[in-house]
Enzyme design. Sequence first.
Site, PDB file in Angstrom:
ATOM      1  N   CYS A 140       0.861  -1.180   0.000  1.00  0.00           N
ATOM      2  CA  CYS A 140       0.000   0.000   0.000  1.00  0.00           C
ATOM      3  C   CYS A 140       0.897   1.231   0.000  1.00  0.00           C
ATOM      4  O   CYS A 140       2.131   1.133   0.108  1.00  0.00           O
ATOM      5  CB  CYS A 140      -0.886  -0.001   1.245  1.00  0.00           C
ATOM      6  SG  CYS A 140       0.054   0.078   2.793  1.00  0.00           S
ATOM      7  N   HIS A 179      -0.718  -4.523  19.673  1.00  0.00           N
ATOM      8  CA  HIS A 179      -0.269  -4.138  18.338  1.00  0.00           C
ATOM      9  C   HIS A 179       0.386  -2.754  18.414  1.00  0.00           C
ATOM     10  O   HIS A 179      -0.108  -1.861  19.100  1.00  0.00           O
ATOM     11  CB  HIS A 179      -1.444  -4.116  17.355  1.00  0.00           C
ATOM     12  CG  HIS A 179      -1.031  -3.979  15.924  1.00  0.00           C
ATOM     13  ND1 HIS A 179      -0.683  -2.769  15.357  1.00  0.00           N
ATOM     14  CD2 HIS A 179      -0.882  -4.904  14.937  1.00  0.00           C
ATOM     15  CE1 HIS A 179      -0.369  -2.957  14.089  1.00  0.00           C
ATOM     16  NE2 HIS A 179      -0.475  -4.253  13.813  1.00  0.00           N
ATOM     17  N   GLU A 237       0.530  -0.254  16.446  1.00  0.00           N
ATOM     18  CA  GLU A 237      -0.300   0.884  16.066  1.00  0.00           C
ATOM     19  C   GLU A 237      -1.231   1.291  17.205  1.00  0.00           C
ATOM     20  O   GLU A 237      -1.416   2.484  17.473  1.00  0.00           O
ATOM     21  CB  GLU A 237      -1.117   0.546  14.811  1.00  0.00           C
ATOM     22  CG  GLU A 237      -1.929   1.732  14.308  1.00  0.00           C
ATOM     23  CD  GLU A 237      -2.857   1.373  13.163  1.00  0.00           C
ATOM     24  OE1 GLU A 237      -3.950   1.971  13.092  1.00  0.00           O
ATOM     25  OE2 GLU A 237      -2.501   0.509  12.338  1.00  0.00           O
TER      26      GLU A 237
END
Length: 328
Positions: free
Chosen positions: A19, A131, A133
Site C-alpha cells: 500500500c 499491536h 499501532e
Amino acid sequence: MIEEPARKRVLLANPRGYCAGVDRAVLTVEEALNLYGAPIYVRKQIVHNKHVVATLERRGAIFVEENEEVPEGATVVFSAHGVAPEVHEQAKARNLKAIDATCPLVTKVHQEAKRFAADDYDILLIGHEGHEEVIGTAGEAPAHIQLVDGPEGVDKVTVRDPAKVVWLSQTTLSVDETLETVDRLRARLPLLQSPPSDDICYATQNRQQVVKQIAPDCDVVIVVGSTNSSNSVRLVEVALDAGARSAYLVDYASEIDDAWLAGATTVGVTSGASVPEDLVDQLLDHLVARGFADVSEVTTVDERLAFSLPQELKRDMKAAAAAKASTD
C-alpha cells in the site's frame, strides 16, 4: 466417454501487496541508507514482513525495540505503525536524528484521538491489544482511551458520559468484525459517535473486498504475508468467511504444503499490504509447476494513491543534491 480433468486455475486478487504507506516507509529506510550511509537504526519492524526486514538488514538497517538501543546522536527511523509522543521525547533526550515513517493514515487517527481527548470525550479504540499501532494511538491520550479488542470486548467498556463517547479504530482490522463491534457498542451506547472518516485504511478495505469476490469460487486461498501482519491475518479470515473451502498464510512459496492443493482446481492468491510483489511472483511460479498455469487477475479497484517521503528526509536529500550540484 472419459471425462477430462477439471482445468486448474489461479484467481489473482488485485489490489494486493504494497500500500502507499508501506511503500513510503520502506523507501524511507532505503533513501536514508543512501543518504547517510549504514547503519540506520529502525525502531521496531519498519513494516510487518519478514522478507522486507531481512532485505533491509542486508543493506545496513539495524532493527531495535526501543530508542535506548540506538547510540546517542545516531539516525533512527520510526516504523509505519506510528509511535506514542513519549517515543519522540526519548529520541530528543538521546539527541537522535529521528525520521518519522508513520503512515499518514495512522497519523490521521492520532490527530483524531488528540482532538476528541481535548474535548474531553471517552475514546473507544477498536483494535488488537499489543499491536504497535494501538500502543502508539493510545499513547496520544492514555487518560481518555480504552481498548475494545473485538465484539467480545464490548461488555467491559465503561464511560463517564454516554453522550460524549466516540469510537476510533486500528487501520488494519477486518471491516466486517469492526462493524459488528460498533453495532454492539451502539446497542449499549446509542449516542456513540463515529470518526469523521473511515479509520480502516483504503488498502485494507480494498484487499478484503477483492478476496470476498474471489473466495466463493476457490478451493484454496493462499495469502502471502507474515503472521505478525494484522492485515494479512485478516485476509485469511475474510477468505474463509466469504466461502473459500480453505485458506492459508505463508511468507514464502516454499511453505506451501502440496496436500493443500490436492484435489483443488481453483486457487486464490493475494498478499498483505506489506508484501513485495516478487514474493507473489515466486508463489505463482510454484503453482505453475504444479499445474496451475491458467492465471486470471480479478480487479475490483485501481489504486493510485502515493505518499511523499517524510519532510525531514526530503529536506536533507534536497540539501545533499544542492551540495553535489555546487561541486560538479
